[in-house]
Write a protein that holds these residues in place. Structure first.
Motif, mmCIF file in Angstrom:
data_model
loop_
_atom_site.group_PDB
_atom_site.id
_atom_site.type_symbol
_atom_site.label_atom_id
_atom_site.label_comp_id
_atom_site.label_asym_id
_atom_site.label_seq_id
_atom_site.Cartn_x
_atom_site.Cartn_y
_atom_site.Cartn_z
ATOM 1 N N ASP A 107 0.785 -1.095 0.026
ATOM 2 C CA ASP A 107 0.020 -0.118 0.064
ATOM 3 C C ASP A 107 0.895 1.375 -0.169
ATOM 4 O OD1 ASP A 107 -1.962 1.726 0.333
ATOM 5 O OD2 ASP A 107 -2.410 1.455 2.424
ATOM 6 N N PRO A 108 1.575 1.464 -1.160
ATOM 7 C CA PRO A 108 2.563 2.515 -1.080
ATOM 8 C C PRO A 108 1.928 3.996 -0.891
ATOM 9 C CG PRO A 108 2.090 1.903 -3.164
ATOM 10 C CD PRO A 108 1.577 0.789 -2.296
ATOM 11 N N GLU A 109 0.339 3.989 -1.355
ATOM 12 C CA GLU A 109 -0.229 5.293 -1.109
ATOM 13 C C GLU A 109 -0.250 5.876 0.458
ATOM 14 O OE1 GLU A 109 -4.120 5.581 -2.964
ATOM 15 O OE2 GLU A 109 -3.355 4.031 -4.434
ATOM 16 N N ARG A 110 -0.299 5.046 1.373
ATOM 17 C CA ARG A 110 -0.325 5.343 2.618
ATOM 18 C C ARG A 110 0.895 4.987 3.422
ATOM 19 N NH1 ARG A 110 -6.267 2.901 4.255
ATOM 20 N NH2 ARG A 110 -5.152 1.229 3.231
ATOM 21 N N ASP A 111 1.706 3.980 2.928
ATOM 22 C CA ASP A 111 2.930 3.608 3.575
ATOM 23 C C ASP A 111 4.204 4.129 3.352
ATOM 24 O OD1 ASP A 111 1.213 1.733 5.042
ATOM 25 O OD2 ASP A 111 1.632 0.106 4.097
ATOM 26 N N THR A 112 4.142 5.406 3.672
ATOM 27 C CA THR A 112 5.409 6.225 3.486
ATOM 28 C C THR A 112 6.486 5.899 4.451
ATOM 29 O OG1 THR A 112 4.734 7.797 5.311
ATOM 30 C CG2 THR A 112 3.957 8.109 3.018
ATOM 31 N N THR A 113 7.684 6.342 4.028
ATOM 32 C CA THR A 113 8.629 5.905 5.016
ATOM 33 C C THR A 113 8.445 6.018 6.538
ATOM 34 O OG1 THR A 113 10.017 8.029 4.720
ATOM 35 C CG2 THR A 113 10.480 5.774 3.350
ATOM 36 N N SER A 114 7.914 7.390 6.785
ATOM 37 C CA SER A 114 7.704 7.749 8.115
ATOM 38 C C SER A 114 6.581 6.836 8.842
ATOM 39 C CB SER A 114 7.424 9.130 8.240
ATOM 40 O OG SER A 114 6.101 9.787 7.466
#
Length: 196
Positions: A107-114
């Protein structure tokens, strides 16, 4: 030749002829060279960990690796699996430093590095969260033959359906098997030590 063995000889001769014919046909058609090999699991990728560092498939080499695909908004399967992986890493003791453990976002839209950093703070510090832009994530999902699909919810939000197994990769970065967590952490750790 008596009456009982004659039918057996005829059947054996017919079967042998079929087998020879099959071998000749395969030989004439080029053998089995044109049969596709089983799909490989894993391959080249480039993602970013929760500290902002680049991680590629080359990071898998030299250590056994556990990989789990999921997402930070997952209500149950992901946190349960990451807790179980954390228990195995704890059972490894100092050998946990010799193992890679990755949580790769679907889920790259919500799963940022932070977001990954915050989420993983509840688990073993050896676990690294990997994410990237949608194309990078789609590539690694494809390379590992992961099923992942966005599912809209009634409130306008969404969840993710996804493959929920732990991949065990060997020291060469090659897929070994799904890693079984349905045993004690000590048993799972002993199994993982075989690949150190």
């Amino acid at each position: 030749m008596d009456r009982t063995t004659r039918p057996l000889v005829i059947v054996a001769a017919f079967s042998g002829s079929l087998l020879v014919g099959l071998v000749l046909i395969l030989w004439a058609l080029g053998g089995l060279r044109h049969v596709a090999a089983p799909a490989a699991i894993g391959g080249p990728f480039q993602l970013t960990d929760q500290a902002g560092q680049t991680v590629t498939d080359k990071n898998l080499q030299g250590r056994p690796t556990l990989i789990f695909f999921g997402f930070t908004h997952c209500p149950d399967v992901c946190p349960t699996s990451l807790f179980e992986i954390s228990q195995v890493l704890k059972a490894l003791g100092k050998d946990a430093d010799r193992v890679n453990a990755y949580f790769i976002s679907v889920d790259p839209e919500r799963d940022t590095t932070s977001a990954m950093k915050d989420y993983l703070s509840s688990f073993d510090p050896h676990l690294e969260g990997l994410t990237g832009n949608p194309d990078e994530v789609a590539k690694v999902i494809s390379e590992f033959r992961v099923y992942a699909r966005k599912v809209p919810l009634k409130d306008g939000d969404y969840t993710m359906d996804h493959t929920a197994l732990i991949y065990l990769m060997d020291r060469d970065g090659k897929f070994v098997a799904p890693f079984n967590l349905k045993r004690t952490p000590e048993e799972a750790a002993a199994d993982l030590k075989r690949y150190l």
